[in-house]
Design a protein around this motif. Structure first.
Motif, PDB file in Angstrom:
ATOM      1  N   MET A  72       0.871  -1.180   0.000  1.00  0.00           N
ATOM      2  CA  MET A  72       0.000   0.000   0.000  1.00  0.00           C
ATOM      3  C   MET A  72       0.902   1.221   0.000  1.00  0.00           C
ATOM      4  O   MET A  72       1.701   1.399   0.906  1.00  0.00           O
ATOM      5  CB  MET A  72      -0.884   0.015   1.246  1.00  0.00           C
ATOM      6  N   ASP A  73       0.791   2.044  -1.025  1.00  0.00           N
ATOM      7  CA  ASP A  73       1.635   3.225  -1.154  1.00  0.00           C
ATOM      8  C   ASP A  73       0.846   4.438  -0.685  1.00  0.00           C
ATOM      9  O   ASP A  73      -0.140   4.821  -1.306  1.00  0.00           O
ATOM     10  CB  ASP A  73       2.075   3.395  -2.611  1.00  0.00           C
ATOM     11  N   LEU A  74       1.270   5.045   0.424  1.00  0.00           N
ATOM     12  CA  LEU A  74       0.589   6.203   0.983  1.00  0.00           C
ATOM     13  C   LEU A  74       1.509   7.412   0.869  1.00  0.00           C
ATOM     14  O   LEU A  74       2.583   7.441   1.466  1.00  0.00           O
ATOM     15  CB  LEU A  74       0.212   5.968   2.443  1.00  0.00           C
ATOM     16  N   ALA A  75       1.091   8.393   0.076  1.00  0.00           N
ATOM     17  CA  ALA A  75       1.848   9.630  -0.064  1.00  0.00           C
ATOM     18  C   ALA A  75       1.132  10.718   0.730  1.00  0.00           C
ATOM     19  O   ALA A  75      -0.085  10.875   0.620  1.00  0.00           O
ATOM     20  CB  ALA A  75       1.944  10.030  -1.536  1.00  0.00           C
ATOM     21  N   VAL A  76       1.900  11.448   1.545  1.00  0.00           N
ATOM     22  CA  VAL A  76       1.335  12.515   2.358  1.00  0.00           C
ATOM     23  C   VAL A  76       2.073  13.799   2.003  1.00  0.00           C
ATOM     24  O   VAL A  76       3.289  13.893   2.171  1.00  0.00           O
ATOM     25  CB  VAL A  76       1.475  12.216   3.869  1.00  0.00           C
ATOM     26  N   GLY A  87      -0.913  18.058   4.342  1.00  0.00           N
ATOM     27  CA  GLY A  87      -1.662  17.022   5.040  1.00  0.00           C
ATOM     28  C   GLY A  87      -2.550  16.189   4.145  1.00  0.00           C
ATOM     29  O   GLY A  87      -3.174  15.237   4.605  1.00  0.00           O
ATOM     30  N   SER A  88      -2.644  16.514   2.868  1.00  0.00           N
ATOM     31  CA  SER A  88      -3.472  15.720   1.953  1.00  0.00           C
ATOM     32  C   SER A  88      -2.786  14.375   1.705  1.00  0.00           C
ATOM     33  O   SER A  88      -1.572  14.286   1.563  1.00  0.00           O
ATOM     34  CB  SER A  88      -3.696  16.472   0.641  1.00  0.00           C
ATOM     35  N   MET A  89      -3.624  13.318   1.670  1.00  0.00           N
ATOM     36  CA  MET A  89      -3.109  11.960   1.551  1.00  0.00           C
ATOM     37  C   MET A  89      -3.569  11.317   0.255  1.00  0.00           C
ATOM     38  O   MET A  89      -4.696  11.562  -0.201  1.00  0.00           O
ATOM     39  CB  MET A  89      -3.569  11.121   2.744  1.00  0.00           C
ATOM     40  N   PHE A  90      -2.699  10.485  -0.316  1.00  0.00           N
ATOM     41  CA  PHE A  90      -2.994   9.784  -1.550  1.00  0.00           C
ATOM     42  C   PHE A  90      -2.612   8.317  -1.358  1.00  0.00           C
ATOM     43  O   PHE A  90      -1.439   7.989  -1.182  1.00  0.00           O
ATOM     44  CB  PHE A  90      -2.203  10.382  -2.723  1.00  0.00           C
ATOM     45  N   GLN A  99       3.649   1.449   2.867  1.00  0.00           N
ATOM     46  CA  GLN A  99       4.830   2.250   2.572  1.00  0.00           C
ATOM     47  C   GLN A  99       4.438   3.716   2.583  1.00  0.00           C
ATOM     48  O   GLN A  99       3.661   4.163   1.745  1.00  0.00           O
ATOM     49  CB  GLN A  99       5.429   1.859   1.223  1.00  0.00           C
ATOM     50  N   ILE A 100       4.982   4.446   3.553  1.00  0.00           N
ATOM     51  CA  ILE A 100       4.626   5.854   3.720  1.00  0.00           C
ATOM     52  C   ILE A 100       5.689   6.729   3.066  1.00  0.00           C
ATOM     53  O   ILE A 100       6.870   6.599   3.363  1.00  0.00           O
ATOM     54  CB  ILE A 100       4.496   6.206   5.217  1.00  0.00           C
ATOM     55  N   VAL A 118       4.974  -1.706   8.378  1.00  0.00           N
ATOM     56  CA  VAL A 118       4.976  -0.294   7.990  1.00  0.00           C
ATOM     57  C   VAL A 118       6.392   0.084   7.596  1.00  0.00           C
ATOM     58  O   VAL A 118       7.347  -0.216   8.320  1.00  0.00           O
ATOM     59  CB  VAL A 118       4.496   0.617   9.136  1.00  0.00           C
ATOM     60  N   GLY A 119       6.540   0.708   6.449  1.00  0.00           N
ATOM     61  CA  GLY A 119       7.855   1.138   5.982  1.00  0.00           C
ATOM     62  C   GLY A 119       7.822   2.597   5.572  1.00  0.00           C
ATOM     63  O   GLY A 119       6.765   3.161   5.269  1.00  0.00           O
ATOM     64  N   PHE A 120       8.982   3.216   5.570  1.00  0.00           N
ATOM     65  CA  PHE A 120       9.105   4.615   5.181  1.00  0.00           C
ATOM     66  C   PHE A 120       9.959   4.697   3.931  1.00  0.00           C
ATOM     67  O   PHE A 120      11.042   4.127   3.872  1.00  0.00           O
ATOM     68  CB  PHE A 120       9.742   5.443   6.297  1.00  0.00           C
TER      69      PHE A 120
END
Length: 140
Positions: free
Chosen positions: A64-68, A72-75, A103-104, A130-132
């Motif tokens: 799961m690719d989470l871009a912030v 503060g908007s998240m994708f 993956q943040i 959880v990964g960065f």
């Protein structure tokens, strides 16, 4: 008392004082005598071999690719997501076997409390991995 002028004219001393050298060498000897027995492992084990082409690789789900962004908007996977949508996706993906990794990718200027809240939501939902994501420094 008269001093003899036989060979010493007050020039530089040509002898080396070896006392400090002997002191340092004795301390090093003691240190090596104490640490040498600790360096040998008394328990021998057989370590597994890594095989890059196993069946486990076929079972891995895409992450799961989470871009912030900084505001503060998240994708999530390049689609806009709200907090509620994000939590519901965490709950759904936490039930999958094997569980996908979150993956943040957070903006450099983002406050850490936003990332901390995302991690707390993921943990409450049951997410384990959880990964960065970071970028490597450019060498110019």
């Amino acid at each position: 008392m008269s001093m003899s002028t036989g060979g010493s004219s007050g020039g530089p001393m040509s002898e080396i004082n070896v006392t400090p050298l002997v002191d340092v060498m004795l301390v090093l000897l003691i240190i090596f005598m104490i640490t040498a027995p600790l360096m040998s492992h008394s328990v021998t084990i057989t370590l597994p071999n890594a095989n890059p082409k196993t069946k486990e690789d076929q079972l891995v789900t895409p992450p799961m690719d989470l871009a912030v962004k900084e505001d503060g908007s998240m994708f999530l996977n390049d689609h806009p997501a709200t907090d509620a949508e994000l939590r519901s996706q965490f709950l759904v993906n936490a039930q999958k076997v094997p569980q996908p990794e979150l993956q943040i990718r957070a903006d450099k200027g983002l406050e850490f409390k936003v990332v901390k809240k995302i991690i707390a939501d993921a943990k409450e939902s049951g997410m384990v991995h959880v990964g960065f994501m970071t970028t490597a420094e450019r060498k110019e």
